[in-house]
Structures are given as C-alpha cells and as structure tokens.
Design a protein around this motif. Structure first.
Motif, PDB file in Angstrom:
ATOM      1  N   VAL A   3      -8.261  -2.559  -8.753  1.00 48.37           N
ATOM      2  CA  VAL A   3      -8.594  -1.548  -7.741  1.00 48.37           C
ATOM      3  C   VAL A   3      -9.003  -2.221  -6.450  1.00 48.37           C
ATOM      4  O   VAL A   3      -8.603  -1.813  -5.355  1.00 48.37           O
ATOM      5  N   THR A   4      -9.800  -3.297  -6.560  1.00 50.56           N
ATOM      6  CA  THR A   4     -10.237  -4.035  -5.373  1.00 50.56           C
ATOM      7  C   THR A   4      -9.043  -4.604  -4.632  1.00 50.56           C
ATOM      8  O   THR A   4      -8.957  -4.524  -3.405  1.00 50.56           O
ATOM      9  N   ALA A   5      -8.098  -5.175  -5.360  1.00 51.96           N
ATOM     10  CA  ALA A   5      -6.898  -5.744  -4.750  1.00 51.96           C
ATOM     11  C   ALA A   5      -6.084  -4.655  -4.061  1.00 51.96           C
ATOM     12  O   ALA A   5      -5.609  -4.842  -2.940  1.00 51.96           O
ATOM     13  N   ALA A   6      -5.943  -3.513  -4.722  1.00 52.86           N
ATOM     14  CA  ALA A   6      -5.177  -2.406  -4.140  1.00 52.86           C
ATOM     15  C   ALA A   6      -5.822  -1.934  -2.838  1.00 52.86           C
ATOM     16  O   ALA A   6      -5.133  -1.699  -1.844  1.00 52.86           O
ATOM     17  N   ARG A   7      -7.163  -1.812  -2.844  1.00 49.27           N
ATOM     18  CA  ARG A   7      -7.855  -1.385  -1.611  1.00 49.27           C
ATOM     19  C   ARG A   7      -7.682  -2.392  -0.486  1.00 49.27           C
ATOM     20  O   ARG A   7      -7.611  -2.035   0.671  1.00 49.27           O
ATOM     21  N   ALA A   8      -7.636  -3.670  -0.854  1.00 51.86           N
ATOM     22  CA  ALA A   8      -7.486  -4.717   0.155  1.00 51.86           C
ATOM     23  C   ALA A   8      -6.030  -4.882   0.583  1.00 51.86           C
ATOM     24  O   ALA A   8      -5.743  -5.556   1.563  1.00 51.86           O
ATOM     25  N   GLY A   9      -5.117  -4.257  -0.176  1.00 46.20           N
ATOM     26  CA  GLY A   9      -3.702  -4.350   0.170  1.00 46.20           C
ATOM     27  C   GLY A   9      -3.081  -5.687  -0.213  1.00 46.20           C
ATOM     28  O   GLY A   9      -2.143  -6.145   0.429  1.00 46.20           O
ATOM     29  N   VAL A  10      -3.635  -6.332  -1.247  1.00 44.67           N
ATOM     30  CA  VAL A  10      -3.097  -7.609  -1.709  1.00 44.67           C
ATOM     31  C   VAL A  10      -2.859  -7.542  -3.208  1.00 44.67           C
ATOM     32  O   VAL A  10      -3.393  -6.688  -3.907  1.00 44.67           O
ATOM     33  N   ALA A  11      -2.086  -8.481  -3.704  1.00 41.83           N
ATOM     34  CA  ALA A  11      -1.827  -8.555  -5.146  1.00 41.83           C
ATOM     35  C   ALA A  11      -3.071  -9.065  -5.854  1.00 41.83           C
ATOM     36  O   ALA A  11      -3.818  -9.892  -5.314  1.00 41.83           O
ATOM     37  N   VAL A  12      -3.301  -8.594  -7.075  1.00 36.71           N
ATOM     38  CA  VAL A  12      -4.482  -9.003  -7.830  1.00 36.71           C
ATOM     39  C   VAL A  12      -4.480 -10.516  -8.052  1.00 36.71           C
ATOM     40  O   VAL A  12      -5.527 -11.158  -8.062  1.00 36.71           O
TER      41      VAL A  12
END
Length: 107
Positions: A3-12
């Motif tokens: 979820v954090t990666a998605a919010r930041a717009g980057v791959a996990v």
C-alpha cells in the motif's frame, strides 16, 4: 509495504531496495520530519535572536558612554542564549548568571 509503495507511485521492490521493512521506512520518515522541523525552528530562532540584538542595541545606545552598542548587544544576547539553552549548569545557576550579565550592563 504494498500500500505504501502504491501511494508513493513506485514498485514495492523499489521500497525494499532502500528499506528492509516498514519500521525502517517509518524511521526515515520521522528522521526527515525532524530534520525539516529543526531547520525551520533554527531559522525562526535566528530571526528572534536578531530581533533581540536590535532591541538591546537600541536601549544600550541610549546609555551615555556605551561604546559599540551593536557589538555589546550581540555578545549579550548570545551569552544569555547560551546560558539559558546550551549550558550544562542547573537552571537556577543559569538564571543567576543571566542576572549577573544584566547587572554588568545595567545603570
């Protein structure tokens, strides 16, 4: 972390490249916030010290015989700041030192 990666717009995977877990990511976010807040507070405190220097210099310049009121004001303000905020002595001792400085330049 997904979820954090998605919010930041980057791959996990990109997050895991720099942060081994959520706690490491949170630690870095807190550290960044503290650095930014300290920078802001340092700037505000510097401006307040300058305002104090100007005010003290004004009053010192009104005293007959005071040589270099600006330099004396700067020294006094920085000495008081150091005594109150940075000296390792007990608070009561610090206050007494500040009073002594005031007596030295008083009427």
């Amino acid at each position: 972390m997904l979820v954090t990666a998605a919010r930041a717009g980057v791959a996990v995977g990109s997050l895991y490249q720099y942060f081994p877990d959520k706690q490491a990511l949170l630690d870095e976010l807190v550290a960044r916030h503290v650095r930014e807040a300290r920078s802001t507070l340092d700037a505000v405190c510097a401006e307040l010290r300058e305002d104090c220097v100007r005010e003290v210099a004004f009053h010192l310049s009104r005293r007959p015989g005071t040589a270099d009121p600006d330099g004396l004001a700067r020294t006094l303000v920085h000495a008081v700041d150091g005594l109150l905020h940075h000296a390792p002595a007990a608070a009561g001792v610090q206050r007494e030192r500040v009073r002594e400085l005031a007596r030295l330049v008083g009427p």
